[in-house]
Each structure stands twice: as C-alpha cells, then as structure tokens.
Design a protein around this motif. Structure first.
Motif, PDB file in Angstrom:
ATOM      1  N   LEU A 163       5.346  -9.699  16.466  1.00  0.00           N
ATOM      2  CA  LEU A 163       4.896 -10.282  15.602  1.00  0.00           C
ATOM      3  C   LEU A 163       3.263 -10.873  15.938  1.00  0.00           C
ATOM      4  CD1 LEU A 163       7.845 -12.645  15.164  1.00  0.00           C
ATOM      5  CD2 LEU A 163       6.667 -11.289  13.111  1.00  0.00           C
ATOM      6  N   GLN A 164       3.091 -11.015  17.107  1.00  0.00           N
ATOM      7  CA  GLN A 164       1.877 -11.593  17.532  1.00  0.00           C
ATOM      8  C   GLN A 164       0.514 -10.612  17.271  1.00  0.00           C
ATOM      9  OE1 GLN A 164       2.427 -12.972  21.504  1.00  0.00           O
ATOM     10  NE2 GLN A 164       3.119 -15.104  21.050  1.00  0.00           N
ATOM     11  N   LYS A 165       1.133  -9.249  17.200  1.00  0.00           N
ATOM     12  CA  LYS A 165       0.126  -8.100  17.098  1.00  0.00           C
ATOM     13  C   LYS A 165       0.023  -8.294  15.585  1.00  0.00           C
ATOM     14  CE  LYS A 165      -0.800  -6.258  21.132  1.00  0.00           C
ATOM     15  NZ  LYS A 165      -1.999  -5.962  21.335  1.00  0.00           N
ATOM     16  N   GLY A 166       0.563  -8.863  14.651  1.00  0.00           N
ATOM     17  CA  GLY A 166       0.300  -8.781  13.380  1.00  0.00           C
ATOM     18  C   GLY A 166       1.460  -7.922  12.697  1.00  0.00           C
ATOM     19  N   ASN A 194       5.101  -7.108  10.792  1.00  0.00           N
ATOM     20  CA  ASN A 194       6.161  -7.303  10.299  1.00  0.00           C
ATOM     21  C   ASN A 194       7.530  -6.733  11.273  1.00  0.00           C
ATOM     22  OD1 ASN A 194       5.046  -8.467   7.777  1.00  0.00           O
ATOM     23  ND2 ASN A 194       4.372  -6.694   7.765  1.00  0.00           N
ATOM     24  N   ALA A 233       7.593 -18.190  16.415  1.00  0.00           N
ATOM     25  CA  ALA A 233       6.520 -17.075  16.578  1.00  0.00           C
ATOM     26  C   ALA A 233       6.273 -16.646  15.106  1.00  0.00           C
ATOM     27  CB  ALA A 233       6.942 -16.018  17.359  1.00  0.00           C
ATOM     28  N   SER A 239       2.840 -16.365  12.877  1.00  0.00           N
ATOM     29  CA  SER A 239       2.352 -15.138  12.665  1.00  0.00           C
ATOM     30  C   SER A 239       1.867 -14.800  11.178  1.00  0.00           C
ATOM     31  CB  SER A 239       3.193 -14.045  13.160  1.00  0.00           C
ATOM     32  OG  SER A 239       4.211 -13.839  12.323  1.00  0.00           O
ATOM     33  N   LYS A 282       3.818 -13.094   9.474  1.00  0.00           N
ATOM     34  CA  LYS A 282       4.286 -11.999   9.195  1.00  0.00           C
ATOM     35  C   LYS A 282       5.870 -12.071   8.452  1.00  0.00           C
ATOM     36  CE  LYS A 282       1.749  -9.222   9.234  1.00  0.00           C
ATOM     37  NZ  LYS A 282       0.584  -8.893   8.217  1.00  0.00           N
TER      38      LYS A 282
END
Length: 338
Positions: free
Chosen positions: A85-88, A90, A110, A114, A116
């Motif tokens: 999620l933090q990497k963008g 889904n 998170a 995000s 997402k």
C-alpha cells in the motif's frame, strides 16, 4: 482499455484458484510477477503466464504493478500488505486480515492513508443464494433476525500441518476458527447485519495433538439486535462435510448447506442452487468453492472505476474480531463484551 498489471505473493495451495481467476480475467489484467519463498513454486506459477518471478517479497515491490494479491501465511499479512500500500499498489489479501486486532487496525489505517483500494477475501459472500438472502433480509421479508447457527465438521490430516507456520499460535494465529470456520462466521455476521454485544466460547485440542492450536470450538454469540448465534466447528471429522448455516427470522429462515441456499418466508420458498464446479474452470479443493473469481473481478473493477470495495479492511475485521473474542472468552473462562 489499458490492462491492470497484477502480481501474486504466495504460490502455495490456494494459488491454483488464482490461476483460474487470472485466466478468466485475461481481458482485464496482465499477470506480471509471482513471488514465493520456494523459488520453484514461483517459477511454476510464472510459467503459466510468462511473467517474472522471485523468492523475495521486496522484488515485487519494485515492479510496475497495479494490484498485488497476498496469499501468504497469516502472520505475514500485516507487513506485506502495508508495504505494498505504501508503494502505491492496490492490494487484495486472503483471509484473515491479520492475527490480532492491533495488526488489523494498522492495515486499515495504512489503506486509508494510501488512498489505494484494499480488500479481504471472503468469497462465500458471492454465493448466489447468499446474495439473494442478504437482499431479502434487508428488505425485511424475514422480519427481525432472532437466531443463527453454524456447523463445520471438517478434516485436516497431520500432513496439513507439515509446514513451518500451520498449527502455531504465533504464525497461524489459531486453528479451526481462524483458518476454516472464519468463513461461516463471516457469513453469519454478514447476514445478521448487527454488531456483536458479547461472546461466550470455548476452544480445545482433543485429537490433533501434533499442533498447539484448537481443533474444536463452540460459542454462543449475542448480537446487538438480540440475535443469538450458536457456533460449532472442528477439523478432526473423517471428511469435509458441507458447512451448514441457518439464519432464523420472525417470518422465515435461510438455510445454507455447502453452497446451496434455501430461503423460506411466510409467503415464498426459494431454492437457489450454486453454480456447479463442472461449469467453470476449477482445479482447487471442493470446499473452497468457485467464488474467488467473483470477488477478484469485482476488485479489479473497483480499481478501474475507482469505486468502493465491498469487503474492505473494516469488513474483513468483523469476523476476525469474533474469532479473537472466542479465543479470549475461552482463555478467561467467561463471557466477554465487545
């Protein structure tokens, strides 16, 4: 339309379901990457799609992906979901959401931060008869929901636990409740449609002495709307009998046996058979059902259309809270209030 780029983490038993779903969703997605700690499993999965593979989770995070499916041991869900999620990216994860509520809440926060899409697999909500039952209950045709029961008698041989995480409180988070019965628990709470007031439950290990977690559980669960839910589950039976669930209203009832549903009201009776597993491509265990595809394709459409995910983190948390409540009640030897 540009296809979604998809990856999977965890290429073990359940991954055959995802292979089937990915093939059926080929007009929407491209499978780009597979990860498993056993490199050969990742390679075999990737071979079906001609995609990249690795035995390192960090490798998938640097791929250009739209969706990651998490199909790993329960204790890994928190870290892996949050990192994706933090990497963008889904994320759609297998149940349970986590093995404790603190981790579950961290994942939910998170996901919200995000922006997402995030979802938790509870594929049995997509059974044809369950969807119809939910509509009828919400219309009020069954009146107030006053009672429910679920009965799961399955079999898990010693070989099922011959891995480094099954049968462990630390890594699996429990036994028959968190791994098998969580699906029927989710269906009951979903159909009853009310928060839980209290739980009085008991767990034990009676037969499967090679593991430390429970192989049997029972509980009475009181919902805020007054419904009393009687729960029984074990995984030391001689076979995997069809799960049975009943939801009782003042004016009718819902009966679920396996994937077939019967709905009775004062004026009508509906028998809604499940889609036959011979009607679609399916190579998994019969007790898994064929409804992963329904939830997975809906998730893809949620991503494409930027629409709400029906079974998001908050929804995935509900059944987990009940499972953990039974564990707490059993440890303390008393009724616990949520």
């Amino acid at each position: 339309m540009k296809k979604l780029k998809v990856g999977i983490v965890g290429c073990g038993r359940i991954s055959v379901i995802y292979k089937d779903a990915f093939r059926r969703c080929s007009d929407l997605i491209e499978v780009k990457y597979a990860v498993d700690k056993v490199l050969k499993r990742a390679e075999e999965f990737a071979g079906d799609f001609g995609c990249g593979f690795s035995d390192s989770y960090d490798d998938i995070l640097v791929q250009d992906l739209d969706v990651i499916h998490i199909c790993t041991p329960h204790f890994l869900h928190k870290e892996q979901v949050i990192k994706a999620l933090q990497k963008g990216i889904n994320v759609l994860t297998e149940k349970p959401l986590a093995i404790n509520l603190e981790d579950a809440d961290s994942i939910i926060k998170a996901a919200e931060a995000s922006g997402k899409k995030f979802g938790v697999i509870f594929q049995n909500r997509y059974i044809e008869g369950v969807k119809e039952a939910k509509k009828i209950i919400e219309k009020g045709d069954l009146g107030n929901i006053i009672g429910a029961w679920s009965h799961l008698t399955w079999w898990r041989p010693p070989s099922y636990y011959e891995c480094d995480w099954k049968g462990s409180w630390e890594k699996e988070g429990g036994g028959v409740l968190i791994d098998q019965a969580i699906h029927s628990i989710d269906l009951v709470q979903y159909l009853v449609g009310s928060p839980v007031e209290w739980i009085h439950g008991h767990i034990d290990n009676r037969i499967l002495k090679t593991v430390e977690v429970e192989d049997v559980a029972d509980a009475v669960i009181k919902f805020n709307n007054g419904c009393l839910y009687s729960l029984f589950a074990c995984n030391y039976y001689t076979s995997n009998a069809p799960i049975q669930i009943e939801i009782m209203g003042e004016k009718g009832k819902v009966n679920i046996k396996g994937f077939d549903v019967t709905i009775e009201t004062d004026s009508n009776k509906y028998e809604i058979p499940a889609t036959s597993m011979t009607d679609v491509s399916f190579s998994g265990q019969g007790y898994w059902g064929i409804y992963h595809y329904e939830q997975i394709i809906e998730f893809y459409n949620n991503v494409i259309n930027n629409s709400s995910v029906p079974i998001d983190g908050a929804e995935g948390r509900k059944a987990l809270e009940i499972v953990l409540g039974v564990y707490q009640s059993s440890r303390e030897g008393q009724k616990i209030f949520l």
